[in-house]
Write an enzyme that holds these catalytic residues in place. Structure first.
Site, short mmCIF file in Angstrom:
data_model
loop_
_atom_site.label_atom_id
_atom_site.label_comp_id
_atom_site.label_asym_id
_atom_site.label_seq_id
_atom_site.Cartn_x
_atom_site.Cartn_y
_atom_site.Cartn_z
N TYR A 151 40.20 44.98 44.91
CA TYR A 151 41.29 45.42 45.79
C TYR A 151 41.67 44.30 46.76
O TYR A 151 42.85 43.94 46.86
CB TYR A 151 40.85 46.66 46.56
CG TYR A 151 41.93 47.27 47.42
CD1 TYR A 151 43.06 47.86 46.85
CD2 TYR A 151 41.83 47.28 48.80
CE1 TYR A 151 44.05 48.43 47.64
CE2 TYR A 151 42.80 47.85 49.60
CZ TYR A 151 43.92 48.42 49.02
OH TYR A 151 44.90 48.98 49.81
N GLU A 153 41.11 40.97 46.81
CA GLU A 153 41.70 39.77 46.22
C GLU A 153 42.97 40.09 45.43
O GLU A 153 43.88 39.26 45.33
CB GLU A 153 40.67 39.05 45.33
CG GLU A 153 39.46 38.52 46.09
CD GLU A 153 39.77 37.31 46.97
OE1 GLU A 153 40.92 37.21 47.49
OE2 GLU A 153 38.88 36.48 47.16
N VAL A 194 38.38 59.58 57.54
CA VAL A 194 39.02 60.73 58.20
C VAL A 194 38.97 61.96 57.30
O VAL A 194 38.56 63.05 57.72
CB VAL A 194 40.47 60.40 58.61
CG1 VAL A 194 41.18 61.66 59.11
CG2 VAL A 194 40.50 59.32 59.69
N ASP A 279 31.22 46.13 53.68
CA ASP A 279 31.97 47.06 54.53
C ASP A 279 32.26 46.37 55.86
O ASP A 279 31.33 45.91 56.52
CB ASP A 279 31.17 48.34 54.76
CG ASP A 279 31.99 49.44 55.40
OD1 ASP A 279 32.98 49.85 54.78
OD2 ASP A 279 31.63 49.89 56.50
#
Length: 323
Positions: A151, A153, A194, A279
């Site tokens: 995602y 790159e 969320v 992360d």
């Protein structure tokens, strides 16, 4: 040639059945435009577009942007790509192809039509940042071979393609880097913090916090984000971006969990898990450029946005989890 015969435009939105795309389509239709939504429905869902089933100016086409697309439109918003780790790591090769081959196909279409084209990029281009908050001229700290690289790159390469088409072919481009966004129509099982916390709280499940909960994110309500998209698209050709679009209000994961528990009245317990590889520890946009170039900044406070999102999941969760 792009059609110029009236103020109503025919606008293509790729990834339009997704969370953000469906809200963008609502806004474009409210402005009186015709909208062609293109989506392969890998992560998007027709449910997000049910309310437009009989709309005279809306059309849905099932198509994968990794294959060429032959349509006639005036403007293009390219939002096609899985955007949560759960979804983009499910088929990482296809994720990279969607960002890269998808960009090539959409740019080729825009070149043929001489159409203005918008790229939904991401704050993930900054990786796990060593600069805080992140301005657009920061080049990032990205692992090119990790599990999130498909995602991160892929989106970085898509930005390269957009700017090369701009320089080489004079294409009018708009590139927005999206920071964490939330609101109604989020996928209930996309693994984003969320939606995760709200669904867990409403179901009475443990609230899963990765690491010690001290890592931070900045949360932008979807209506504010879409307003930023529209304003960027309406700028002149001299404004290409990239422009950060996000809310600079920064919260730890622990603060977010406690706020959602309070707002839902849930008795869910906190459960701490190992932090995933790569992360980011911090994520906060510097939106100086958006303020200056677009006159844009978020208006919706976190508590109000969370209230709207919680209400959505309260009403739709039985239907979503049964599907």
């Amino acid at each position: 040639m792009a059609r110029l015969y009236d103020s109503r435009k025919r606008i293509l939105v790729t990834g339009g059945a997704g969370f953000i795309g469906s809200h963008l389509i609502d806004r474009l239709l409210e402005q009186g435009h015709e909208v062609l939504c293109v989506d392969n429905l890998f992560t998007g869902t027709k449910r997000n577009l049910d309310h437009l089933h009989n709309h005279a100016r809306f059309e849905l086409m099932r198509h994968d942007v990794t294959f060429p697309l032959y349509v006639e439109v005036d403007e293009i918003y390219n939002l096609a790509c899985p955007a949560s780790p759960v979804h983009y790591q499910h088929d990482p090769v296809q994720t990279t192809k969607t960002s890269v081959h998808g960009a090539i196909n959409i740019l080729g279409l825009a070149k043929r039509l001489k159409a203005k084209v918008f790229q939904a990029s991401t704050s993930e281009v900054y990786g796990d940042p060593s600069v805080h908050p992140q301005p657009e001229d920061y080049w990032g700290n990205v692992n090119p071979v990790g599990p999130r690289s498909c995602y991160d790159e892929g989106k970085r390469c898509a930005e390269t393609l957009f700017f090369d088409y701009h320089r080489q072919h004079g294409l009018e481009i708009k590139v927005a880097r999206i920071f964490n966004t939330y609101g109604p129509r989020m996928h209930h099982a996309d693994g984003r913090v969320v939606s995760n916390f709200i669904v867990q709280a409403l179901q009475g499940d443990p609230i899963t916090i990765y690491g010690d909960g001290s890592q931070t994110r900045s949360f932008c309500y979807v209506d504010d984000l879409v307003e930023g998209f529209i304003r960027l698209m309406e700028t002149g050709p001299e404004t290409t971006g990239p422009i950060n679009l996000g809310n600079p209000g920064e919260f730890t994961m622990l603060e977010l969990a406690e706020k959602i528990l309070s707002m839902t009245g849930s008795r869910s317990k906190l459960e701490f898990l190992e932090l995933p590889q790569d992360d980011p520890k911090q994520r906060q946009p510097d939106i100086t450029r958006a303020k200056e170039a677009l006159g844009w900044e978020p208006k919706v406070q976190l508590e109000e946005g969370l209230r709207q999102t919680i209400d959505y999941f309260k009403h739709r969760l039985p239907e979503l989890t049964a599907a």
